[in-house]
Design an enzyme around this catalytic site. Structure first.
Site, PDB file in Angstrom:
ATOM      1  N   ILE A 122      16.663   2.285   0.967  1.00  0.00           N
ATOM      2  CA  ILE A 122      15.562   2.358   0.002  1.00  0.00           C
ATOM      3  C   ILE A 122      14.448   3.205   0.601  1.00  0.00           C
ATOM      4  O   ILE A 122      13.919   2.890   1.674  1.00  0.00           O
ATOM      5  CB  ILE A 122      15.044   0.950  -0.343  1.00  0.00           C
ATOM      6  CG1 ILE A 122      16.169   0.143  -1.001  1.00  0.00           C
ATOM      7  CG2 ILE A 122      13.829   1.019  -1.260  1.00  0.00           C
ATOM      8  CD1 ILE A 122      15.819  -1.296  -1.246  1.00  0.00           C
TER       9      ILE A 122
ATOM     10  N   GLU B 159      24.549  -0.390   3.799  1.00  0.00           N
ATOM     11  CA  GLU B 159      23.823  -0.729   2.584  1.00  0.00           C
ATOM     12  C   GLU B 159      23.015   0.487   2.144  1.00  0.00           C
ATOM     13  O   GLU B 159      22.734   1.387   2.949  1.00  0.00           O
ATOM     14  CB  GLU B 159      22.917  -1.940   2.787  1.00  0.00           C
ATOM     15  CG  GLU B 159      21.816  -1.750   3.791  1.00  0.00           C
ATOM     16  CD  GLU B 159      21.009  -3.038   4.034  1.00  0.00           C
ATOM     17  OE1 GLU B 159      21.579  -4.132   3.877  1.00  0.00           O
ATOM     18  OE2 GLU B 159      19.829  -2.928   4.412  1.00  0.00           O
TER      19      GLU B 159
ATOM     20  N   LYS C  28       8.522  -4.061  14.603  1.00  0.00           N
ATOM     21  CA  LYS C  28       7.179  -4.214  14.058  1.00  0.00           C
ATOM     22  C   LYS C  28       6.118  -4.045  15.143  1.00  0.00           C
ATOM     23  O   LYS C  28       6.314  -4.478  16.277  1.00  0.00           O
ATOM     24  CB  LYS C  28       7.045  -5.604  13.440  1.00  0.00           C
ATOM     25  CG  LYS C  28       8.106  -5.921  12.398  1.00  0.00           C
ATOM     26  CD  LYS C  28       8.176  -7.406  12.118  1.00  0.00           C
ATOM     27  CE  LYS C  28       9.352  -7.756  11.245  1.00  0.00           C
ATOM     28  NZ  LYS C  28       9.528  -9.216  11.103  1.00  0.00           N
TER      29      LYS C  28
ATOM     30  N   ARG D 186       0.713  -5.879  18.207  1.00  0.00           N
ATOM     31  CA  ARG D 186       1.459  -6.189  19.421  1.00  0.00           C
ATOM     32  C   ARG D 186       1.086  -5.194  20.515  1.00  0.00           C
ATOM     33  O   ARG D 186       1.165  -3.971  20.307  1.00  0.00           O
ATOM     34  CB  ARG D 186       2.959  -6.124  19.163  1.00  0.00           C
ATOM     35  CG  ARG D 186       3.428  -7.010  18.027  1.00  0.00           C
ATOM     36  CD  ARG D 186       4.943  -6.987  17.922  1.00  0.00           C
ATOM     37  NE  ARG D 186       5.412  -7.688  16.725  1.00  0.00           N
ATOM     38  CZ  ARG D 186       6.693  -7.986  16.484  1.00  0.00           C
ATOM     39  NH1 ARG D 186       7.611  -7.638  17.370  1.00  0.00           N
ATOM     40  NH2 ARG D 186       7.035  -8.622  15.385  1.00  0.00           N
TER      41      ARG D 186
ATOM     42  N   ARG E 177      14.153 -18.917  13.096  1.00  0.00           N
ATOM     43  CA  ARG E 177      13.333 -19.236  14.276  1.00  0.00           C
ATOM     44  C   ARG E 177      11.878 -18.962  13.939  1.00  0.00           C
ATOM     45  O   ARG E 177      11.546 -18.509  12.844  1.00  0.00           O
ATOM     46  CB  ARG E 177      13.760 -18.357  15.448  1.00  0.00           C
ATOM     47  CG  ARG E 177      13.731 -16.862  15.079  1.00  0.00           C
ATOM     48  CD  ARG E 177      13.885 -15.952  16.252  1.00  0.00           C
ATOM     49  NE  ARG E 177      14.135 -14.583  15.869  1.00  0.00           N
ATOM     50  CZ  ARG E 177      13.223 -13.716  15.484  1.00  0.00           C
ATOM     51  NH1 ARG E 177      11.948 -14.089  15.387  1.00  0.00           N
ATOM     52  NH2 ARG E 177      13.533 -12.469  15.175  1.00  0.00           N
TER      53      ARG E 177
END
Length: 447
Positions: free
Chosen positions: A203, A200, A237, A338, A292
């Site tokens: 960006i 793809e 993340k 995290r 989920r």
């Protein structure tokens, strides 16, 4: 409501699910590997059963054993958490066949959204914008080169069945593409059993913003606003916040409505997340759907006052949503970081025994923990050991609280990414809301 559920997971998410179940008077069954015999979730559950060796293939991915224990204990439902079997359509179907409720969407929806190619097609059918790309698996490296040349570099090479950045790479030339193709295809095959690749358009400097949805079995669907998850390392993340500091109200509502439209078209039920890339002009493009609960769901809970695990159980048990879109309010600002057992410079895992573990307490501070003092962090699983969530009336207050909490967060015996998180929290670009996906590379790894 269910009398007893089995939690087919480990670590902090298993502890998180147990906490809500206790409040709801739902009994819990934990499963554990040999390496996790002393893990917190094992001790907190009402029952706990060994399911195999330390490696995930021998334990947490052992569908036969998990189904066997669910039947043996009389568990009426299975909560899959996130990761592991949570988006495994075969597992969801096996639960159904065994007469056990899978706390999540249907196996067919999981399968369709588990394929990045099929999910793109599904979004295009209902008018949700997608990143320009192909909707078929690449035959080989030669086709990849032809497609990329026609599309124009840079492009993103992706594994169709992938996740967590595995099998994914930005390529800026044909030479880079040819070097990357075979290696990423092999990684995808090794991790997911599926080497299908697609391309793809990449960006530049996007935001990674996702919409949390809830849908009951009657089709009632709401969005619970957005989470900004742009600060990442290796496409994973590390900092998430709600609401996004970048979106205006018009874009926020448009994204929410697009997410609801997508979920309704699929016949989706339970909790789910539509992930988008958002460019500098606030154009948004579908990235993927997570069928989920997300790691970052606490920030949504903090700004909406909803317990997403509670609603997962209620929806799975057949209860309808008791509120509509206009009832979903948001208040204040929440940030989650995290905590990983990893070298903060190299991001390599740092297994070992935790010799000291103390966390800050106080107003606006929440913890989701997978370890305690004396816990052994093994190399067998994801190195995330905890999540720190802070809230404030404003984003500025939440950032101040985050900096203070990180300064009072102490882990010894292993390396953690806390120094890196402190850098993020203290950086002027973060405070100003300049949180594109290249944040770590541009602001923390510049030589």
């Amino acid at each position: 409501m269910f009398d007893k559920i089995l939690i087919a997971n480990r670590g902090e998410i298993a502890v998180r699910v147990i906490r809500t179940c206790k409040r709801m008077n739902v009994k819990t069954v934990a499963v554990y590997s040999e390496a996790d015999a002393e893990a917190p979730h094992v001790k907190l559950a009402d029952e706990a059963y060994l399911i195999g060796g330390s490696r995930v293939n021998d334990s947490y991915l052992n569908i036969d054993k998990i189904i066997e224990i669910a039947k043996q204990t009389g568990a009426e439902a299975v909560h899959p958490g996130y990761g592991l079997l949570s988006e495994n359509s075969a597992f969801a179907r096996r639960c159904e066949e065994a007469g056990i409720v899978f706390i999540g969407p249907s196996p067919d929806v999981i399968a369709r959204m588990g394929s990045k190619i099929e999910s793109r097609k599904a979004m295009e059918e209902v008018g949700v914008p997608v990143v320009p790309g192909i909707t078929h698996p690449l035959a080989d490296e030669e086709e990849a080169a032809q497609v990329a040349s026609k599309m124009g570099y840079p492009v993103m090479l992706k594994a169709s069945a992938g996740g967590g950045g595995i099998g994914m790479q930005i390529v800026r030339s044909e030479e880079e593409l040819r070097k990357a193709f075979a290696g990423n295809q092999k990684r995808a095959t090794d991790f997911f059993g599926d080497g299908a690749m697609y391309i793809e358009k990449y960006i530049e400097n996007p935001r990674h913003i996702e919409i949390q949805i809830l849908a009951d079995k009657a089709g009632n669907t709401v969005y619970l606003w957005e989470r900004e998850c742009s600060i990442q390392r290796r496409h994973q993340k590390v900092v998430e916040e709600a609401p996004s500091p970048f979106l205006d109200e018009t874009t926020r509502i448009a994204m929410g409505e697009a997410a609801v439209r997508a979920a309704k078209s699929l016949g989706y039920s339970n909790a789910g997340t539509i992930e988008f890339l958002v460019d500098t002009d606030r154009n948004f493009y579908f990235l993927e759907m997570n069928t989920r609960l997300q790691v970052e769901h606490p920030v949504t809970e903090e700004i909406t006052g909803l317990d997403l695990v509670e609603w997962q159980l209620q929806i799975a048990a057949g209860q309808l949503l008791t509120f509509g879109q206009s009832d979903v309010k948001r208040q204040g600002h929440a940030i989650e970081v995290r905590i990983y057992a990893e070298d903060p410079k190299t991001f390599f895992p740092s297994p070992g025994t935790i010799t000291k573990f103390s966390v800050p307490e106080g107003k606006g501070i929440r913890h989701e923990l997978a370890v305690n003092e004396r816990s052994v962090v093994t190399p067998f699983y994801d190195p995330m050991i905890a999540k720190l969530i802070v809230t404030g009336d404003t984003r500025e207050e939440a950032i101040d609280r985050l900096q203070s909490a990180l300064a009072d967060y102490h882990v010894e015996g292993i390396k953690t990414n806390i120094p890196m998180l402190q850098q993020v929290a203290a950086h002027p670009a973060f405070r100003s809301g300049d949180t594109t996906t290249d944040f770590v590379t541009v602001h923390l790894q510049r030589k």
